[in-house]
Scaffold this motif. Structure first.
Motif, short mmCIF file in Angstrom:
data_model
loop_
_atom_site.label_atom_id
_atom_site.label_comp_id
_atom_site.label_asym_id
_atom_site.label_seq_id
_atom_site.Cartn_x
_atom_site.Cartn_y
_atom_site.Cartn_z
N MET A 60 0.27 -1.04 -0.30
CA MET A 60 -0.19 0.14 -0.27
C MET A 60 1.12 1.27 0.09
SD MET A 60 -3.12 0.43 1.99
CE MET A 60 -2.69 0.95 3.97
N VAL A 61 1.04 1.79 -1.27
CA VAL A 61 1.78 3.40 -1.29
C VAL A 61 0.87 4.25 -0.78
CG1 VAL A 61 2.84 4.48 -2.93
CG2 VAL A 61 2.65 1.96 -3.15
N MET A 62 1.26 5.16 0.14
CA MET A 62 0.77 6.42 0.57
C MET A 62 0.72 7.92 0.20
SD MET A 62 -0.92 4.62 3.16
CE MET A 62 -1.59 5.25 4.75
N HIS A 63 1.20 8.09 -0.98
CA HIS A 63 1.59 8.80 -1.48
C HIS A 63 0.01 10.62 -2.19
CE1 HIS A 63 6.38 7.64 -2.82
NE2 HIS A 63 5.79 8.53 -1.75
N ARG A 64 -1.08 9.28 -2.28
CA ARG A 64 -1.83 10.02 -3.02
C ARG A 64 -2.21 10.99 -1.23
NH1 ARG A 64 -5.72 6.91 -4.63
NH2 ARG A 64 -7.09 8.77 -5.51
N MET A 65 -1.37 10.23 -0.17
CA MET A 65 -2.39 10.76 1.32
C MET A 65 -1.89 11.49 1.64
SD MET A 65 -4.68 7.58 2.72
CE MET A 65 -5.23 8.31 4.39
N ASN A 66 -1.37 12.80 1.24
CA ASN A 66 0.02 13.71 1.21
C ASN A 66 -0.58 15.12 2.06
OD1 ASN A 66 -0.98 14.56 -1.13
ND2 ASN A 66 0.70 14.84 -1.75
N ARG A 67 -1.26 15.27 2.25
CA ARG A 67 -2.31 16.84 2.71
C ARG A 67 -1.81 16.44 4.23
NH1 ARG A 67 -7.16 18.27 3.75
NH2 ARG A 67 -8.05 16.27 3.99
N ILE A 68 -1.29 18.49 4.27
CA ILE A 68 -1.21 19.12 4.86
C ILE A 68 -2.23 19.73 5.91
CG2 ILE A 68 -0.12 20.85 6.57
CD1 ILE A 68 2.43 20.94 4.09
N ILE A 69 -2.94 18.83 6.45
CA ILE A 69 -4.12 19.25 7.03
C ILE A 69 -4.23 21.49 7.55
CG2 ILE A 69 -6.75 18.56 8.49
CD1 ILE A 69 -4.92 15.87 7.92
N GLU A 70 -3.66 20.48 8.27
CA GLU A 70 -3.68 21.76 9.45
C GLU A 70 -2.12 22.57 10.06
OE1 GLU A 70 -6.41 23.40 13.44
OE2 GLU A 70 -4.78 22.09 13.52
N VAL A 71 -1.59 23.93 10.09
CA VAL A 71 -0.96 23.65 11.16
C VAL A 71 -1.25 25.31 12.11
CG1 VAL A 71 1.50 25.31 10.90
CG2 VAL A 71 1.07 23.86 8.81
N ASP A 72 -1.82 24.44 13.26
CA ASP A 72 -2.19 25.63 14.16
C ASP A 72 -1.33 26.76 14.66
OD1 ASP A 72 -3.51 26.59 16.73
OD2 ASP A 72 -4.90 24.50 16.53
N LEU A 73 -0.96 27.61 14.88
CA LEU A 73 -0.05 28.43 15.12
C LEU A 73 0.16 28.47 16.22
CD1 LEU A 73 0.08 30.79 11.76
CD2 LEU A 73 1.56 29.05 12.58
N GLU A 74 -1.19 29.10 16.92
CA GLU A 74 -1.30 28.59 18.46
C GLU A 74 -1.05 27.89 19.54
OE1 GLU A 74 -4.92 31.46 20.53
OE2 GLU A 74 -5.50 29.97 18.73
N ASN A 75 -1.67 26.62 18.57
CA ASN A 75 -1.26 25.50 19.24
C ASN A 75 1.02 24.79 18.93
OD1 ASN A 75 -3.02 25.21 21.67
ND2 ASN A 75 -4.30 25.09 20.01
N THR A 86 1.46 23.08 16.48
CA THR A 86 0.90 21.86 15.95
C THR A 86 1.39 22.32 14.51
OG1 THR A 86 -0.44 21.58 16.88
CG2 THR A 86 0.14 21.09 18.36
N ALA A 87 1.34 20.60 13.74
CA ALA A 87 0.98 20.97 12.57
C ALA A 87 0.25 19.37 12.41
CB ALA A 87 2.18 20.77 11.67
#
Lengths: 471, 471
Positions: free
Chosen positions: A89-104, A106-107
């Motif tokens: 199972m190749v994971m390359h299509r699941m390559n989104r940056i869902i969120e960068v949370d500047l307050e916390n 976290t990414a």
């Protein structure tokens, strides 16, 4: 080949073009970054969402078909070779940056994201994600998590594990496990997040990760120090740490590596040196200046023959080339390059390098050593030829003795590359019978029918420990 | 009472005086730091070595007698109450500092060592072990490891888990497990070290730990900022982090806490403030100065009503008193004090404090909140009376809603106190059905007959989640 009904079900989940079993697809997923290992899968699948991963998992579980999850396959332990066939199972299509949370700070990302793309994005926001495995331009965050990748900044900043604070993972029965969160503290039950980091695809399919970010250092300075005496270099490493300075980077090249790197990159390195240290410090400008000055004094005290401090980033890049080109330069010498990563307490580096040299001479093999001196994480690298069975046998014997020597010196068989297939027969040397029993038990809890990356981490037989004649 | 044959075997392991079953010994080990929980053990044993622990373990395993391992019992989750009877094993005799390794910056200790004694020794060597749970003057390193204790420095330096790099643990069958080592990097198999940290005595008896040390900061500065507006305080927290400053300490007191603390410690705090932040930064002197100045600007921007920066350590100690005396001051108000530690992403602190106040009002209970704002780790503290069953029932309902609110805001039921008995019925709210299944599986791998700290972490029944009416 898989049963056509299974193939149809898999195709109906991901769409016709995202399940492949043509020979080209199979061959190109039959190997990874590890030399001398190859096995054909039965099919290759490219999911696009956690839900698809869960649906795939249910089909494979039901039919008990092995699953090897992979990113770019840049690992060096055979971790993604489909040794028992089944589906890759190749994971390359699941390559989104869902969120960068500047307050916390976290990414949250999907795990098929390329590490360097992630760090570039994070840096563009003025933030810092420290793990920097050498493979980062091609490797994925998921691969880094599966192997708990390190890199050049491990000494000061830690490794991948220190930055993963939450995970989404698909369990073998298709249920979805969520661990941790955007939380700096969480003691609700056993730490499943850290258990999954470094689990090499053997426990679950990691689909999403929440990563901790930190403020970037404001300044950075780079230097090289060259030593005629290996122990001088080793004492320098210990001395720096004892002086309460933790450099961002503290790398080591031995004499064989220096020669090869100089042949390759024409850097004008002094070829008679026993060791070169590459040292970087980062932080606030005053701290960096002070630390680098103190480190220079320590290098002089330990009789460094030559010290070069980069005046600017360009000069720094030139100094970094010596370390960065080590693997490439070594890989040019002979058809096959085998890179290991035995690790010892940092106080034992010189002893370990000398043991490696002794072992290489004994078995008449060529081994050059470089690596992360500050971590005690060395990369003894054999240049050889996979077609010469007799020589390869001697290389294997040498590495066995190297693992044994690392353990004897209070170290481990792998600092950052993982166990995979390559080191599975030696795992018990490090973790003991009690450790093996517990690890096999944990594997069975997550994956009772052993379909997640089978044959990895757990070998059918543990190698007998060698008795080393040395001294 | 245990079978006399078993008692004889236990006495023959530790010696006559180190197994006790007189009523005084039993009663004094029937409770811990948690209010309203008590259960008598059948005996109390004081081992002196890992070998003794292993021998004890074999006897108890054979007879399937429950074992509760404890240090000083300062935990707040009922983690060391012997709820199913059996033997309480007190680790205080195993309190040796085995080695401090200055070259590798590690310390190896027996787990019965008192935390503050350890940190005093480490500081006398010019080094730094950051975890500083409030209980550290009486708590043990082993207790800190079992609960993964945090403290005031968690935001910048992490918690106990970040400093444990190797363990020796006695398994339920008496075999000895060794994990990790003096190694900054080790990926040989699953990370059993991190799995044991925070496992609350349910998986194995931890007898020795190798801890990572770091260089101490050269300077430190302390300030208080007081706010009429809760959101102003919360925005200050987020703003500091977004400005890429990670303070060593970033603590919060709400209005009820301020009033109580001022009554108690006569600090002349402004009693009409909605929040006080206690902020400390440490590091190199220039960095500390710069960060504190920038933090002061942020406090002004967010309309802090009063800001006090300590000019020296004496003034700093005075400012710290406000935070340090919070629990003691609250504990004086009523017979029973229940301290919780629901934790949320730091961006949600103000929302969480308001939700806590709303919930307290709804259930007519007194809850004051203070805690680690930088971590989002809040300690809502109910002052009540254990003898008033009806009021206690309302307190319990309120805490249930507080846990639910924390989860809703992306948080957890416990940031640093552990699950124990108190939060076991809520664990599934955080980790889900998949998490519970895996955790129960892991427990069974280590402890198939459930004799290690039974009834902890895993409740017979999960509480039904409450539907909160709010807004």
């Amino acid at each position: 080949m898989l049963n056509p009904q299974i193939v149809n079900r898999l195709r109906s989940i991901v769409g016709e073009k995202y399940y492949r079993d043509d020979m080209e697809s199979l061959v190109s997923h039959s190997y990874d970054g590890t030399p001398m290992l190859q096995a054909l899968p039965d099919g290759v699948i490219y999911p696009d969402s956690t839900q698809q991963v869960a649906d795939i998992m249910k089909v494979l579980s039901e039919a008990q078909i092995p699953l090897v999850t992979r990113g770019s396959g840049s690992n060096l332990c055979g971790g993604t070779v489909p040794i028992q066939g089944g589906v890759v199972m190749v994971m390359h299509r699941m390559n989104r940056i869902i969120e960068v949370d500047l307050e916390n700070l976290t990414a949250t990302v999907q795990t098929g994201l390329i590490t360097a793309e992630f760090t570039a994005h994070i840096e563009s926001l003025g933030l810092f994600y420290p793990p920097d495995p050498s493979s980062m331009r091609i490797s994925t965050i998921g691969g880094n998590i599966a192997e708990c990748s390190g890199g050049l900044r491990g000494l000061k900043y830690g490794t991948t594990k220190d930055y993963v604070i939450g995970l989404e993972a698909v369990m073998v029965n298709g249920s979805i496990l969520r661990t941790g969160g955007k939380l700096m503290k969480d003691v609700a039950g056993y730490d499943l997040t850290k258990l999954l980091v470094g689990s090499e695809g053997t426990l679950a399919v990691i689909t999403e990760a929440t990563l901790k970010l930190i403020p970037p250092p404001k300044a950075k300075k780079t230097m090289l120090a060259m030593f005629r005496d290996l122990y001088g270099a080793a004492r320098t490493v210990s001395n720096i740490i004892e002086s309460k300075i933790i450099p961002a980077t503290l790398e080591f090249l031995d004499n064989p590596t220096i020669q090869v790197v100089d042949d390759f990159a024409k850097l004008g390195l002094p070829r008679d040196m026993e060791a070169i240290l590459l040292i970087e410090q980062d932080g606030d400008p005053e701290t960096v200046e002070r630390d680098i000055e103190r480190i220079r004094e320590i290098c002089i005290l330990e009789k460094a023959d030559r010290i070069e401090v980069a005046a600017n980033r360009e000069e720094a890049e030139k100094l970094l080339t010596a370390r960065r080109s080590a693997f490439t330069a070594l890989a040019r010498l002979r058809p096959t390059t085998i890179l290991e990563d035995a690790t010892v307490p940092r106080s034992k580096i010189a002893d370990m390098v000398l043991r490696i040299n002794e072992i290489a001479t004994k078995h008449r093999v060529t081994i050059a050593t470089f690596g992360h001196a500050g971590d005690g994480n060395l990369h003894p690298t054999a240049t050889t030829d996979a077609r010469d069975k007799e020589e390869i046998h001697r290389v294997e014997l040498a590495f066995e003795e190297i693992f044994e020597a690392a353990i004897e010196l209070g170290g481990t068989i792998t600092g950052e590359h993982g166990v995979g297939i390559v080191k599975a027969p030696y795992l018990e040397w490090k973790v003991g019978a009690a450790g093996m029993e517990v690890m096999r038990g944990i594997k069975a809890v997550f994956d009772p029918h052993n379909i997640l990356n089978p044959s990895k981490m757990f070998a059918k037989e543990t190698k007998k420990r060698v008795v080393i004649q040395h001294g």
